[in-house]
Design a protein around this motif. Sequence first.
Motif, PDB file in Angstrom:
ATOM      1  N   GLY A  88     114.897  16.957  79.897  1.00 42.47           N
ATOM      2  CA  GLY A  88     113.574  16.703  79.367  1.00 42.47           C
ATOM      3  C   GLY A  88     113.440  16.994  77.882  1.00 42.47           C
ATOM      4  N   ASP A  89     112.700  16.136  77.189  1.00 42.91           N
ATOM      5  CA  ASP A  89     112.247  16.427  75.827  1.00 42.91           C
ATOM      6  C   ASP A  89     111.024  17.325  75.980  1.00 42.91           C
ATOM      7  N   LEU A  90     111.237  18.627  75.902  1.00 39.31           N
ATOM      8  CA  LEU A  90     110.166  19.588  76.139  1.00 39.31           C
ATOM      9  C   LEU A  90     109.477  20.010  74.843  1.00 39.31           C
ATOM     10  N   GLU A  91     109.730  19.276  73.777  1.00 36.97           N
ATOM     11  CA  GLU A  91     109.104  19.499  72.469  1.00 36.97           C
ATOM     12  C   GLU A  91     109.209  20.977  72.064  1.00 36.97           C
ATOM     13  N   ASN A  92     108.103  21.626  71.781  1.00 39.42           N
ATOM     14  CA  ASN A  92     108.174  23.039  71.363  1.00 39.42           C
ATOM     15  C   ASN A  92     107.978  24.007  72.526  1.00 39.42           C
ATOM     16  N   GLY A  93     108.163  23.471  73.733  1.00 39.13           N
ATOM     17  CA  GLY A  93     107.981  24.294  74.926  1.00 39.13           C
ATOM     18  C   GLY A  93     106.579  24.240  75.478  1.00 39.13           C
ATOM     19  N   PHE A  94     105.711  23.458  74.820  1.00 37.41           N
ATOM     20  CA  PHE A  94     104.319  23.305  75.258  1.00 37.41           C
ATOM     21  C   PHE A  94     103.635  24.657  75.416  1.00 37.41           C
ATOM     22  N   GLY A  95     103.858  25.549  74.469  1.00 37.17           N
ATOM     23  CA  GLY A  95     103.210  26.848  74.545  1.00 37.17           C
ATOM     24  C   GLY A  95     103.295  27.603  73.242  1.00 37.17           C
ATOM     25  N   THR A  96     102.444  28.588  73.121  1.00 31.11           N
ATOM     26  CA  THR A  96     102.438  29.426  71.925  1.00 31.11           C
ATOM     27  C   THR A  96     102.989  30.817  72.212  1.00 31.11           C
ATOM     28  N   THR A  97     103.210  31.131  73.483  1.00 32.92           N
ATOM     29  CA  THR A  97     103.737  32.447  73.857  1.00 32.92           C
ATOM     30  C   THR A  97     105.020  32.290  74.642  1.00 32.92           C
ATOM     31  N   ALA A  98     105.784  33.379  74.708  1.00 27.84           N
ATOM     32  CA  ALA A  98     107.024  33.369  75.480  1.00 27.84           C
ATOM     33  C   ALA A  98     106.742  33.069  76.946  1.00 27.84           C
ATOM     34  N   SER A 117     115.069  20.516  76.097  1.00 28.96           N
ATOM     35  CA  SER A 117     115.246  20.941  74.708  1.00 28.96           C
ATOM     36  C   SER A 117     114.017  21.692  74.221  1.00 28.96           C
ATOM     37  N   ILE A 118     114.266  22.665  73.344  1.00 28.34           N
ATOM     38  CA  ILE A 118     113.207  23.451  72.725  1.00 28.34           C
ATOM     39  C   ILE A 118     113.372  23.363  71.207  1.00 28.34           C
ATOM     40  N   GLU A 119     112.295  22.980  70.515  1.00 28.56           N
ATOM     41  CA  GLU A 119     112.324  22.802  69.066  1.00 28.56           C
ATOM     42  C   GLU A 119     111.981  24.105  68.341  1.00 28.56           C
ATOM     43  N   ASP A 120     112.416  24.198  67.077  1.00 27.94           N
ATOM     44  CA  ASP A 120     112.041  25.346  66.241  1.00 27.94           C
ATOM     45  C   ASP A 120     110.963  24.950  65.237  1.00 27.94           C
ATOM     46  N   ALA A 121     110.111  24.008  65.639  1.00 25.92           N
ATOM     47  CA  ALA A 121     108.985  23.579  64.809  1.00 25.92           C
ATOM     48  C   ALA A 121     107.723  23.569  65.655  1.00 25.92           C
ATOM     49  N   VAL A 122     106.626  23.990  65.065  1.00 33.93           N
ATOM     50  CA  VAL A 122     105.322  23.999  65.727  1.00 33.93           C
ATOM     51  C   VAL A 122     104.313  23.396  64.754  1.00 33.93           C
ATOM     52  N   ASP A 123     103.517  22.438  65.238  1.00 35.82           N
ATOM     53  CA  ASP A 123     102.515  21.779  64.391  1.00 35.82           C
ATOM     54  C   ASP A 123     103.145  21.229  63.112  1.00 35.82           C
ATOM     55  N   ASP A 124     104.284  20.557  63.290  1.00 34.60           N
ATOM     56  CA  ASP A 124     104.976  19.896  62.177  1.00 34.60           C
ATOM     57  C   ASP A 124     105.454  20.855  61.100  1.00 34.60           C
ATOM     58  N   ALA A 125     105.706  22.096  61.452  1.00 37.77           N
ATOM     59  CA  ALA A 125     106.214  23.080  60.491  1.00 37.77           C
ATOM     60  C   ALA A 125     107.349  23.867  61.119  1.00 37.77           C
ATOM     61  N   ILE A 126     108.438  24.040  60.357  1.00 39.92           N
ATOM     62  CA  ILE A 126     109.559  24.848  60.824  1.00 39.92           C
ATOM     63  C   ILE A 126     109.102  26.302  60.873  1.00 39.92           C
ATOM     64  N   ILE A 127     109.351  26.960  61.992  1.00 38.60           N
ATOM     65  CA  ILE A 127     108.901  28.345  62.130  1.00 38.60           C
ATOM     66  C   ILE A 127     110.028  29.295  61.727  1.00 38.60           C
ATOM     67  N   PRO A 128     109.706  30.523  61.329  1.00 36.01           N
ATOM     68  CA  PRO A 128     110.738  31.487  60.942  1.00 36.01           C
ATOM     69  C   PRO A 128     111.739  31.706  62.083  1.00 36.01           C
ATOM     70  N   LEU A 129     112.975  31.967  61.704  1.00 30.83           N
ATOM     71  CA  LEU A 129     114.044  32.098  62.692  1.00 30.83           C
ATOM     72  C   LEU A 129     113.756  33.168  63.749  1.00 30.83           C
ATOM     73  N   PRO A 130     113.282  34.369  63.392  1.00 25.44           N
ATOM     74  CA  PRO A 130     113.013  35.362  64.448  1.00 25.44           C
ATOM     75  C   PRO A 130     112.030  34.862  65.501  1.00 25.44           C
ATOM     76  N   GLN A 131     110.997  34.167  65.050  1.00 27.75           N
ATOM     77  CA  GLN A 131     110.019  33.617  65.989  1.00 27.75           C
ATOM     78  C   GLN A 131     110.653  32.518  66.845  1.00 27.75           C
ATOM     79  N   ALA A 132     111.456  31.687  66.208  1.00 32.45           N
ATOM     80  CA  ALA A 132     112.138  30.627  66.955  1.00 32.45           C
ATOM     81  C   ALA A 132     113.064  31.219  68.016  1.00 32.45           C
ATOM     82  N   LEU A 133     113.739  32.306  67.675  1.00 28.56           N
ATOM     83  CA  LEU A 133     114.637  32.948  68.634  1.00 28.56           C
ATOM     84  C   LEU A 133     113.869  33.560  69.795  1.00 28.56           C
ATOM     85  N   ASP A 134     112.713  34.129  69.532  1.00 34.06           N
ATOM     86  CA  ASP A 134     111.900  34.685  70.611  1.00 34.06           C
ATOM     87  C   ASP A 134     111.508  33.591  71.600  1.00 34.06           C
ATOM     88  N   ARG A 135     111.117  32.450  71.075  1.00 35.41           N
ATOM     89  CA  ARG A 135     110.700  31.338  71.932  1.00 35.41           C
ATOM     90  C   ARG A 135     111.889  30.785  72.718  1.00 35.41           C
TER      91      ARG A 135
END
Length: 275
Positions: A88-98, A117-135
Motif C-alpha cells: 500500500g501507498d500509505l502516504e505519511n501513515g495517515f496520522g500525526t501520532t505514533a 510505505s511511510i513518507e518523511d513528509a507531512v503537509d508537503d514539508a520534509i520533517i526533521p529526521l528524529p520526528q521521521a524516525l519516531d513515525r
Amino acid sequence: MSLLTPEDQYRRAETLASLHAGPDVFVIANAWDAGTAKILTALGFKALATTSAGIAHSLGLGDGDITREASLANARTLVGATHLPVAGDLENGFGTTAEQIAETIGLAAEAGLVGGSIEDAVDDAIIPLPQALDRLTAAIEAARALPFPFAVTARAENFLYGHEDLKDTVARLQAFEAAGADVLFAPGLTTEEQIRTITSEVGKPVNVLAGGARLNATVEQLGEWGVRRISLGSNLARTAMSAAIGAAREIAEHGTFEFGKSRVLPHADIERYFG
C-alpha cells in the motif's frame, strides 16, 4: 478481520519477501482499481501496489486529499482482484501520532496488504529526521507484531519536493535502515549517479520510481545500478487518464473521433482480461 485467510496472507507476504531478497530486479506495478489489478496480474507482474494519486483521481479528488478509509477500501478491492502480493501507498501513515500510524499498519493488514510505505513528509514539508524516525519506528513495531512479514518501505521525499540534497537523502535512508525498514525509497531520482550512490550506501533493497519522463532508464539498467524494486507511482493511472482526456478533448473541441483509429484495443481484447 483480514480480507484474506491467514494462510493466503502469509503466502503473499512470503512471496513479496522473496522478491525483495532477489537476486533479480522486479517491477511492482501500481493499480488503482480492480480492473487494472486484474490486467496487471494477467500481464505477468509479480506484485502490485496501490497509488495515492491514482486512487484520488479516480474518486474525483486531488492527490493528497484521500482519506485513510478510502485508501484502504481501495486496497481491499485490489487485494480481492488478484492472487499477487499487494503493498500500500500509505502516504505519511495517515496520522500525526505514533499511535495513529501504528493503527494504520494494523488496518492495512486487515485490508489484505502485505506491505506499505511511510513518507518523511507531512503537509508537503520534509520533517526533521528524529520526528521521521519516531513515525517510522511506530510503523515498524506495528508491522513486527503481525503474524506475517509485513514489508515496511521507508521513503525519503527530498527529491520529490525539490530538495535535491543527495547527502541528506543517503543519511536519512541509512537511518531508516538502522531503524529496521525493509525497503528504502527516495522518489524523484533522475540520474544513474544518484541511484548508484544510494544503492552503494545502504544494505537493504532499494526501490526506484520509474516510468515517467524524468528517469530515462530500462528495467535492466536499473538492475545493473543496484536497484531491487521498481515502482510506477501514478504513471500508469496518468497514462490512462491522459488518453481519456485527449480523446474527450478531440470530441469536445473538434467533433471528430480520430482517437479510435490508433492504439485503442478492440472490445473483445479487453474483455479477455475479465471474461
